[in-house]
Write a protein that holds these residues in place. Structure first.
Motif, short mmCIF file in Angstrom:
data_model
loop_
_atom_site.label_atom_id
_atom_site.label_comp_id
_atom_site.label_asym_id
_atom_site.label_seq_id
_atom_site.Cartn_x
_atom_site.Cartn_y
_atom_site.Cartn_z
N THR A 156 5.34 1.15 -13.36
CA THR A 156 4.59 0.76 -12.16
C THR A 156 3.60 1.84 -11.78
OG1 THR A 156 6.49 -0.52 -11.37
CG2 THR A 156 4.80 0.05 -9.75
N ARG A 157 4.04 3.07 -11.85
CA ARG A 157 3.17 4.19 -11.47
C ARG A 157 1.94 4.25 -12.38
NH1 ARG A 157 2.38 9.55 -12.55
NH2 ARG A 157 3.88 9.57 -14.26
N ARG A 158 2.16 4.12 -13.68
CA ARG A 158 1.04 4.17 -14.62
C ARG A 158 0.06 3.02 -14.38
NH1 ARG A 158 4.13 5.46 -20.36
NH2 ARG A 158 4.61 7.67 -19.91
N ARG A 159 0.58 1.82 -14.12
CA ARG A 159 -0.29 0.65 -13.89
C ARG A 159 -1.14 0.86 -12.64
NH1 ARG A 159 0.52 -4.34 -11.37
NH2 ARG A 159 2.69 -3.79 -10.91
N ILE A 160 -0.52 1.42 -11.57
CA ILE A 160 -1.27 1.66 -10.33
C ILE A 160 -2.34 2.72 -10.55
CG2 ILE A 160 -1.04 2.65 -8.01
CD1 ILE A 160 1.67 1.20 -7.81
N ILE A 161 -2.03 3.76 -11.31
CA ILE A 161 -3.01 4.82 -11.59
C ILE A 161 -4.20 4.26 -12.38
CG2 ILE A 161 -3.38 6.96 -12.89
CD1 ILE A 161 -0.53 7.77 -12.13
N GLU A 162 -3.91 3.38 -13.35
CA GLU A 162 -4.98 2.78 -14.15
C GLU A 162 -5.89 1.91 -13.29
OE1 GLU A 162 -3.02 0.68 -17.25
OE2 GLU A 162 -2.41 2.49 -18.32
N ILE A 163 -5.30 1.09 -12.40
CA ILE A 163 -6.09 0.24 -11.51
C ILE A 163 -6.96 1.08 -10.58
CG2 ILE A 163 -5.93 -1.41 -9.60
CD1 ILE A 163 -3.37 -2.51 -10.93
N ALA A 164 -6.37 2.15 -10.04
CA ALA A 164 -7.13 3.04 -9.14
C ALA A 164 -8.32 3.64 -9.87
CB ALA A 164 -6.21 4.13 -8.61
N ALA A 165 -8.12 4.03 -11.13
CA ALA A 165 -9.21 4.62 -11.92
C ALA A 165 -10.29 3.58 -12.21
CB ALA A 165 -8.65 5.19 -13.22
N GLN A 166 -9.89 2.35 -12.48
CA GLN A 166 -10.85 1.28 -12.82
C GLN A 166 -11.78 0.95 -11.66
OE1 GLN A 166 -8.47 -2.01 -14.17
NE2 GLN A 166 -7.81 -0.94 -16.04
N SER A 184 0.82 -1.22 0.00
CA SER A 184 0.00 0.00 0.00
C SER A 184 0.86 1.28 0.00
CB SER A 184 -0.95 0.01 1.21
OG SER A 184 -0.21 -0.08 2.42
N THR A 185 2.03 1.19 0.60
CA THR A 185 2.93 2.34 0.59
C THR A 185 3.34 2.67 -0.84
OG1 THR A 185 3.79 1.76 2.77
CG2 THR A 185 5.12 3.26 1.44
N THR A 186 3.57 1.63 -1.65
CA THR A 186 3.93 1.85 -3.05
C THR A 186 2.80 2.54 -3.79
OG1 THR A 186 5.30 -0.15 -3.01
CG2 THR A 186 4.69 0.71 -5.17
N VAL A 187 1.57 2.14 -3.48
CA VAL A 187 0.41 2.78 -4.09
C VAL A 187 0.38 4.27 -3.73
CG1 VAL A 187 -2.11 2.87 -4.15
CG2 VAL A 187 -0.93 0.66 -4.14
N SER A 188 0.56 4.54 -2.44
CA SER A 188 0.53 5.93 -1.98
C SER A 188 1.58 6.77 -2.68
CB SER A 188 0.73 5.97 -0.46
OG SER A 188 0.82 7.30 0.00
N MET A 189 2.79 6.22 -2.77
CA MET A 189 3.89 6.96 -3.40
C MET A 189 3.65 7.12 -4.90
SD MET A 189 7.05 5.23 -1.30
CE MET A 189 8.33 6.25 -2.03
N ALA A 190 3.10 6.09 -5.53
CA ALA A 190 2.85 6.19 -6.97
C ALA A 190 1.81 7.25 -7.28
CB ALA A 190 2.38 4.83 -7.50
N LEU A 191 0.76 7.32 -6.46
CA LEU A 191 -0.28 8.32 -6.68
C LEU A 191 0.20 9.74 -6.39
CD1 LEU A 191 -3.35 6.40 -5.20
CD2 LEU A 191 -2.71 6.67 -7.61
N ARG A 192 1.33 9.83 -5.65
CA ARG A 192 1.91 11.16 -5.40
C ARG A 192 3.07 11.45 -6.35
NH1 ARG A 192 4.43 11.07 -0.83
NH2 ARG A 192 3.93 8.98 -0.05
N ALA A 193 3.22 10.58 -7.36
CA ALA A 193 4.27 10.75 -8.38
C ALA A 193 5.65 10.82 -7.77
CB ALA A 193 3.99 12.00 -9.22
N HIS A 194 5.90 9.96 -6.77
CA HIS A 194 7.21 9.95 -6.13
C HIS A 194 8.26 9.42 -7.12
CE1 HIS A 194 10.41 9.18 -3.24
NE2 HIS A 194 9.74 9.95 -2.39
N PRO A 195 9.39 10.09 -7.25
CA PRO A 195 10.40 9.69 -8.25
C PRO A 195 11.01 8.31 -8.02
CG PRO A 195 11.29 11.38 -6.77
CD PRO A 195 9.83 11.30 -6.50
#
Length: 353
Positions: free
Chosen positions: A29-39, A12-23
């Motif tokens: 990975t970031r794009r895949r997580i954003i797509e899943i969140a949108a779905q 879940s920490t990875t999800v949080s960081m991905a949604l905050r565009a952490h470098p």
């Protein structure tokens, strides 16, 4: 957020960081997580985001700026008996402590510490401020990648690159010394110093001396003596011959080796390796009175304040990201003051002895 993490197969920490565009999160990975969140219709809580941002700002640990105090491994001979480096460093350290700066000392010029190695060490340790403290004339330049550092020189006017410099006001010291000697009744006043001291200090001793001397009668003007560094007995012999040739009644010098400091008996001592008595045969005025020698008269230079001013200036440069050699370097001069001493009594007093 946990549902997004489960589907993506990440924490879940990875999800949080991905949604905050952490470098630190890979782009794929970031794009895949954003797509899943949108779905699945996951939307970040703006209040929680604001709270987390505030918490992180409060808890963030900021690394204090680091400063390198770089000295010339060969310069100790230039300050015999004066404790110059410790006094300068004391001032530097006082400012570093007060401003919460970390400070490391490096002796450049040893077999294990070349400019290239120093550059590598400073870069790897994240040190972004450099104080260069009093290099001998044999060191013409220091090849660091100066675009990476904020830097200030202490003395070392000759040293390249041209940087902001803080030093004692040697011209003022020479002028002030000569004025006091004349007030005390001396008329055949001479300056003796080393040629490399003149080079290192941009001839400030001799310029101050000659400016003052130009205001006096021509028959009272003594040519300054510049000698090469070497065995003190040989140097003292040259000074003795020069004193006798020009009938010098008061000697101005920054060389304490020329006087037998520890042989002061309450009324006199001698010039080293000579028969000349101080002050009976020639008065001795130091251009840099050493600490712990109350019998020596002359100019007290504030080496500690030089360190303070240099460190204050560098701290400002580091915090304002001023790096590299400036187009128009500044020069700050710290004045000294006169102190009476048994080696320079009023000439009228000597006449009565």
């Amino acid at each position: 957020m946990d549902d997004v993490a489960a589907i993506a197969g990440v924490h879940s920490t990875t999800v949080s960081m991905a949604l905050r565009a952490h470098p630190s999160i890979a782009e794929n990975t970031r794009r895949r997580i954003i797509e899943i969140a949108a779905q699945i219709g996951y939307v970040r809580d703006p209040l929680l985001d604001a709270f987390n941002y505030h918490r992180l700002q409060k808890l963030a640990v900021k690394q204090p700026p680091s400063i390198a105090f770089v000295i010339d491994a060969a310069s100790s001979a230039y300050f015999f008996g004066s404790g110059y480096h410790p006094l300068v460093y004391e001032g530097v350290r006082a400012v570093a402590t007060a401003q919460h700066l970390t400070l490391e000392v490096f002796a450049l010029g040893t077999r294990d510490m070349t400019a290239n190695r120093l550059n590598t060490i400073l870069t790897s340790r994240g040190i972004n401020g450099v104080l260069l403290s009093t290099f001998t004339p044999t060191t013409k330049s220091i090849a660091l990648d100066w675009s990476q550092f904020s830097a200030v020189k202490i003395e070392s006017h000759h040293l390249l690159p041209e940087l902001d410099v803080v030093s004692n006001d040697q011209c003022q010291a020479a002028r002030l010394c000569m004025r006091h000697l004349r007030e005390l009744g001396y008329r055949r006043i001479g300056l003796a110093t080393a040629t490399d001291d003149e080079s290192r200090l941009e001839r400030t001793f001799s310029s101050g001396f000659l400016v003052e001397q130009a205001e006096h009668p021509e028959d009272e003007r003594v040519p300054p003596l510049f000698f090469e560094r070497g065995h003190i007995g040989t140097i003292a012999g040259r000074v003795e011959a020069w004193i006798k040739e020009h009938q010098v009644d008061a000697l101005m010098t920054n060389w304490h080796e020329l006087i037998a400091i520890n042989d002061w008996d309450g009324t006199s001592t001698r010039l080293t390796s000579t028969s000349l008595r101080v002050p009976q045969d020639v008065a001795f005025a130091s251009l840099d009175v050493p600490s712990g020698c109350p019998h020596i008269g002359g100019i007290v230079q504030n080496h500690r304040l030089v360190g303070v001013r240099a460190m204050e200036q560098l701290a400002i440069m580091v915090r304002t990201f001023r790096k590299g050699a400036p187009e128009n370097p500044s020069s700050t001069s710290v004045p000294g003051f006169w102190r009476e001493g048994g080696t320079v009594p009023p000439k009228a007093v000597l006449a009565k002895r």
